[in-house]
Scaffold this motif. Structure first.
Motif, PDB file in Angstrom:
ATOM      1  N   ILE A  88       0.828  -1.200   0.000  1.00  0.00           N
ATOM      2  CA  ILE A  88       0.000   0.000   0.000  1.00  0.00           C
ATOM      3  C   ILE A  88       0.862   1.249   0.000  1.00  0.00           C
ATOM      4  O   ILE A  88       0.642   2.181  -0.781  1.00  0.00           O
ATOM      5  CB  ILE A  88      -0.952  -0.022   1.219  1.00  0.00           C
ATOM      6  N   MET A  89       1.863   1.269   0.868  1.00  0.00           N
ATOM      7  CA  MET A  89       2.679   2.478   0.963  1.00  0.00           C
ATOM      8  C   MET A  89       3.358   2.792  -0.364  1.00  0.00           C
ATOM      9  O   MET A  89       3.367   3.932  -0.824  1.00  0.00           O
ATOM     10  CB  MET A  89       3.725   2.309   2.053  1.00  0.00           C
ATOM     11  N   ILE A  90       3.930   1.767  -0.994  1.00  0.00           N
ATOM     12  CA  ILE A  90       4.699   2.042  -2.204  1.00  0.00           C
ATOM     13  C   ILE A  90       3.788   2.347  -3.389  1.00  0.00           C
ATOM     14  O   ILE A  90       3.948   3.354  -4.071  1.00  0.00           O
ATOM     15  CB  ILE A  90       5.630   0.864  -2.515  1.00  0.00           C
ATOM     16  N   PHE A  91       2.833   1.464  -3.641  1.00  0.00           N
ATOM     17  CA  PHE A  91       2.089   1.587  -4.895  1.00  0.00           C
ATOM     18  C   PHE A  91       0.812   2.408  -4.757  1.00  0.00           C
ATOM     19  O   PHE A  91       0.265   2.862  -5.749  1.00  0.00           O
ATOM     20  CB  PHE A  91       1.746   0.199  -5.440  1.00  0.00           C
ATOM     21  N   PHE A  92       0.302   2.565  -3.556  1.00  0.00           N
ATOM     22  CA  PHE A  92      -0.993   3.222  -3.425  1.00  0.00           C
ATOM     23  C   PHE A  92      -0.961   4.487  -2.586  1.00  0.00           C
ATOM     24  O   PHE A  92      -1.942   5.209  -2.525  1.00  0.00           O
ATOM     25  CB  PHE A  92      -2.029   2.231  -2.865  1.00  0.00           C
ATOM     26  N   ALA A  93       0.149   4.753  -1.915  1.00  0.00           N
ATOM     27  CA  ALA A  93       0.230   6.003  -1.155  1.00  0.00           C
ATOM     28  C   ALA A  93       1.234   6.951  -1.814  1.00  0.00           C
ATOM     29  O   ALA A  93       0.879   8.034  -2.274  1.00  0.00           O
ATOM     30  CB  ALA A  93       0.628   5.716   0.293  1.00  0.00           C
ATOM     31  N   ILE A  94       2.496   6.516  -1.867  1.00  0.00           N
ATOM     32  CA  ILE A  94       3.529   7.413  -2.356  1.00  0.00           C
ATOM     33  C   ILE A  94       3.390   7.658  -3.857  1.00  0.00           C
ATOM     34  O   ILE A  94       3.511   8.783  -4.337  1.00  0.00           O
ATOM     35  CB  ILE A  94       4.910   6.815  -2.036  1.00  0.00           C
ATOM     36  N   THR A  95       3.161   6.575  -4.611  1.00  0.00           N
ATOM     37  CA  THR A  95       3.064   6.742  -6.066  1.00  0.00           C
ATOM     38  C   THR A  95       1.937   7.696  -6.463  1.00  0.00           C
ATOM     39  O   THR A  95       2.169   8.639  -7.221  1.00  0.00           O
ATOM     40  CB  THR A  95       2.907   5.373  -6.749  1.00  0.00           C
ATOM     41  N   PRO A  96       0.711   7.500  -5.970  1.00  0.00           N
ATOM     42  CA  PRO A  96      -0.334   8.467  -6.353  1.00  0.00           C
ATOM     43  C   PRO A  96      -0.025   9.881  -5.886  1.00  0.00           C
ATOM     44  O   PRO A  96      -0.327  10.842  -6.600  1.00  0.00           O
ATOM     45  CB  PRO A  96      -1.594   7.942  -5.654  1.00  0.00           C
ATOM     46  N   MET A  97       0.587  10.017  -4.708  1.00  0.00           N
ATOM     47  CA  MET A  97       0.813  11.376  -4.212  1.00  0.00           C
ATOM     48  C   MET A  97       1.860  12.105  -5.039  1.00  0.00           C
ATOM     49  O   MET A  97       1.636  13.199  -5.551  1.00  0.00           O
ATOM     50  CB  MET A  97       1.245  11.345  -2.747  1.00  0.00           C
ATOM     51  N   LEU A  98       3.024  11.487  -5.164  1.00  0.00           N
ATOM     52  CA  LEU A  98       4.095  12.215  -5.848  1.00  0.00           C
ATOM     53  C   LEU A  98       3.867  12.256  -7.347  1.00  0.00           C
ATOM     54  O   LEU A  98       3.912  13.310  -7.973  1.00  0.00           O
ATOM     55  CB  LEU A  98       5.428  11.525  -5.581  1.00  0.00           C
ATOM     56  N   ILE A  99       3.666  11.068  -7.918  1.00  0.00           N
ATOM     57  CA  ILE A  99       3.635  10.992  -9.375  1.00  0.00           C
ATOM     58  C   ILE A  99       2.255  11.355  -9.886  1.00  0.00           C
ATOM     59  O   ILE A  99       2.108  12.166 -10.797  1.00  0.00           O
ATOM     60  CB  ILE A  99       4.064   9.584  -9.812  1.00  0.00           C
TER      61      ILE A  99
END
Ligand code: HEM
Ligand code: CU
Lengths: 588, 196
Positions: A88-99
């Motif tokens: 979740i953290m990698i693909f669903f939290a950080i990725t949507p936020m930054l990218i």
């Protein structure tokens, strides 16, 4: 599709839900990312509870979440927690936020475009991401629970024999969908940057944020298909009786579980750069704005980021030192990995060069940017130990690795995202956040964060394995129990501190001060247009006359910034001013 | 007939041309990532196959070369008709016939895959031959179905002789790029799975 002007859509659905406006899509991605960040954070706290108080019922929520075990976390439950937390953290939290969010918001605004090259594709990218999030969140509720093979999902753990449940299949499907969404976004970003720059916006006039986001998109185009291939094979192995990664478990099977590891890390190593590159770019820009100086070594930073992109494609083997690679191959991967420290150091020293003798304004966004400088330094230094084979063989799969990648991802990338939120929130929503609350948020995040992740380095050095259910089952780890409890308390403070942020955002959306067009006196194009920008961003597409960080020019006496869109420096007074005292601070 | 594309040289041309170029860039990036996808699949196949003492694996019938060759032929001809459609569209001529021919050949290709698929069903479960075929040909067939969808999407425009904002020729060109990509991917698959 590409006409100069479009009428603004008026219906609720086409304006808010199925919008093709990059600014709306950015908000949607931000919301998605923040929701999953909250969920991932709660999972992290549950992991920490088990590590600090093994086998004790989780207070308050335990009776609902783990009713079968009287509120305690079972070994399977624990495995599920860390798997889903990482995913979740990698693909669903950080990725949507930054990218997703800042890629969408910043790229068109910063290069002076009206929107993305393919607005429809952009909208689809969000909705596929949302669908993939629903699949992942839904997998908690299927029989047997969610995935349990770690975020890396190595077979045979992730194979049909070890994890027969639907949850693991849904995990793979959801990641595949996530990849499709990311790919749509990446194609859009690269095309937009190549084709839609405003007149005068040469590549070396683009802000470093755009560089970081663009390079990350290039890596996504190249490497998302690799993980997609691995996921396809994994899904087929699970549902169609194929045998890519199965060996021996079924008669006649002759697959190779290591193949998955290769594919996973061929993608996985670039993935960590996909996450950090936008954060690097954003931090490089923010440091310049809030030091009121041009970014030190601007071109060198851009070139360093580009060379890291190239190098990142050939170092993945450092994740596999312990699988029995031939020693020659291991050494090659080690040497290539160590090469990355050269451009990384260029980048890092340039950051220090930017703040050196600057007129620093400690706005919240700057605090978080400085936070990135610190925690990324920690992450980079600890990475050296894992990049060198001799030390990695000892540290592999210990809490040291967990400390290291949290310093790079959970700390650097997360702080990068928070810096970006504090910086662009006024542009995005047209309201100012409360700076006092923001500073409180910073300190209650920054200090506990180090109390969480630094001790993990020590525990790992002391031999504590990662993904460990019951630390006290090893005698030599009992001594670490007070440390584990300290980490858990710090993590709780960290978690609670995020409520300050949530409150700040909610309060500002209703009652925040209206944001002016350029609250930070920054120089890039997004600050030319009102906050929030109108539909299609600019009344007239601006012409670009200069680089992205023209701060404190000695020949401009009464203002310490000049926008990229300004053709002439603001009028100077008649008599030439005295030469500035320390001119080297502004010489670049 | 001649009203189809001659009107493209109009004052809106520069903006439209830039948009078309962006479409080509986007499609090229997409095909680049598609190449990485098929490349990863083929590399995985190579790695697995290299570990086998014999190929095809023991107990596995040899892949049906003849039927696959027929498949290849059909797809090759469809690429020619696709290219023809592109030339026609680019010079403002009616391309409906060539498009329909391409689609028919595409459907024929999928139909001809069925005997190959059923031949491979005889191969052992979990065995590499069946796995590899399922993966590579399955992935290719899905992409081809998407290609058919894309052709169906330009067809109404071709029928109506449409020439408005998004010129037909540009759309047909995008379809052709994708279609030729599928041809190349199938050629790689045919050579590595069936011939060698
Ligand atoms: C900030 C609060 C966070 C805390 C307290 C936290 C804590 C933890 C803990 C305790 C573990 C388990 C380690 C083990 O099994 O020994 C873990 C695993 C992990 N975390 Fe975090 N984490 C946080 C944020 C993040 C973020 C933001 C990311 C990603 C960007 C992240 C990525 C991961 C990954 C990939 C794993 C590995 C999962 C696995 O082993 O399969 N974490 N985290
Ligand atoms: Cu790596």
């Amino acid at each position: 599709m590409h006409d100069a002007h479009h009428a603004e859509p008026t219906g609720f659905l086409s304006r808010v839900v199925f919008s093709r406006d990059h600014k709306v899509i950015a908000k949607q991605f931000l919301l998605l990312g923040l929701l999953f960040l909250g969920l991932g954070g709660i999972l992290a706290l549950l992991i920490r509870w088990q590590l600090a108080f093994p086998g004790k019922p989780v207070p308050i929520v335990g009776q609902y979440l783990f009713s079968a075990t009287a509120g305690a976390i079972s070994p399977e439950g624990y495995t599920m927690l860390f798997t889903m937390h990482g995913t979740i953290m990698i693909f669903f939290a950080i990725t949507p936020m930054l990218i997703g969010a800042f890629g969408n918001l910043c790229i068109p605004l910063m290069i002076g475009a009206r929107d993305m090259a393919f607005p429809l594709l952009n909208m689809l990218s969000f909705w596929v991401a949302a669908a993939s999030g629903v699949v992942l969140a839904g997998s908690f509720f299927v029989e047997g629970g969610a995935a349990m093979a770690g975020w890396t999902a190595y077979p045979p753990l992730s194979g049909a024999t070890a994890t027969p449940g639907l949850g693991q299949t849904l995990w793979a499907v959801s990641l595949f969908l996530g990849g499709v969404s990311t790919l749509m976004g990446a194609i859009n970003y690269v095309t937009t940057i190549l084709m839609l720059r405003a007149p005068g916006m040469g590549f070396f006039r683009m802000p470093l944020s755009v560089w970081g986001l663009g390079l990350a998109a290039v890596l996504n185009i190249l490497f998302v298909p690799v993980i997609a291939a691995a996921l396809l094979m994994l899904i087929l192995d699970r549902v169609a009786n194929t045998g890519f990664f199965v060996s021996g478990a079924q008669p006649g099977s002759a697959g190779d579980p290591l193949l998955f590891q290769h594919l996973f890390w061929i993608f996985g190593h670039p993935e960590v750069y996909i996450l950090i590159l936008p954060a690097w770019g954003i931090v490089s820009d923010l440091l310049a704005v809030f030091s009121r100086k041009p970014a030190f070594g601007f071109k060198a930073t851009a070139i360093a980021m580009s060379s890291i992109v190239v190098l990142s494609t050939v170092v993945y083997g450092h994740h596999m030192y312990t699988v029995g690679l031939s020693p020659g191959l291991g050494k090659a991967f080690m040497s290539l990995t160590m090469l990355i420290s050269i451009p990384s150091s260029v980048l890092f020293l340039n950051w220090l060069g930017t703040i050196w003798r600057g007129s620093i304004r400690l706005e919240p966004a700057m605090l978080f940017a400085l936070g990135v400088v610190f925690v990324f330094g920690m992450g980079g230094l600890t990475g050296l130990f894992l990049g060198a084979i001799t030390t990695d063989i000892y540290l592999h799969d210990t809490a040291f690795v967990v400390g290291h990648f949290h310093y790079t991802m959970a700390a650097s990338v997360l702080f990068g995202s928070l810096a970006a939120i504090y910086f662009w929130f006024p542009k995005m929503f047209g309201r100012m956040l409360c700076p006092e609350l923001a500073r409180l948020h910073f300190w209650f995040t920054f200090l506990p964060l180090n109390l969480v992740f630094f001790p993990m380095l020590i525990e790992g050095y002391g031999g504590m394995p990662r993904r460990l259910y019951e630390p006290t089952s090893y005698k030599y780890l009992v001594q670490f129990q007070p440390v584990n409890q300290l980490i858990t308390f710090a993590a709780m403070v960290l978690g609670l501190a995020q409520l300050i942020f949530v409150w700040n955002v909610v309060r500002s959306l209703w009652a925040g001060e209206r944001a002016p067009a350029n609250p930070w006196e920054a120089t890039t194009l997004e600050w030319l247009t009102p906050s929030p920008p109108p539909h299609e961003n600019f009344d007239v597409i601006p012409e670009v006359h200069r680089g992205p960080h023209e701060h404190s020019r000695p020949d401009v006496p009464d203002r310490d910034w000049i926008g990229q869109w300004e053709s002439q420096a603001p009028a100077a007074p008649q008599t030439p001013p005295a030469p500035p005292a320390d001119s080297e601070a502004v010489a670049v | 007939m001649s009203d189809v594309a001659t009107c493209e040289v109009s004052p809106v041309a520069p903006a439209a041309a830039a948009g078309e170029l962006a479409d080509v860039v986007g499609m090229s990036l997409f095909l680049g990532s598609g190449a990485v996808l098929f490349g990863s699949l083929l590399m995985s196949y190579a790695m697995l196959r290299a570990q086998q003492p014999v190929w095809p694996p023991a107990g596995c019938p040899p892949p049906p070369l003849l039927m696959a060759a027929a498949n290849t032929l059909v797809l090759a001809v469809s690429s020619v008709s696709m290219a023809h459609a592109q030339v026609l569209a680019a010079s403002g001529l009616r391309c409906v016939g060539a498009l329909c021919a391409t689609m028919t050949l595409g459907v024929l290709f999928l139909v001809l895959q069925l005997p190959v698929w059923s031949a491979l069903q005889a191969a052992p479960q979990f065995g590499l031959m069946r796995s590899v075929f399922l993966l590579l040909a399955g992935c290719h067939a899905l992409h081809l179905a998407a290609g058919l969808g894309a052709l169906a999407w330009v067809l109404p425009g071709a029928l109506a002789g449409e020439s408005s904002r998004h010129p037909l020729a540009a759309r047909v060109r995008l379809c052709a790029m994708f279609w030729h990509f599928l041809g190349v991917a199938w050629a790689a698959l045919f050579l590595t799975v069936f011939v060698f």
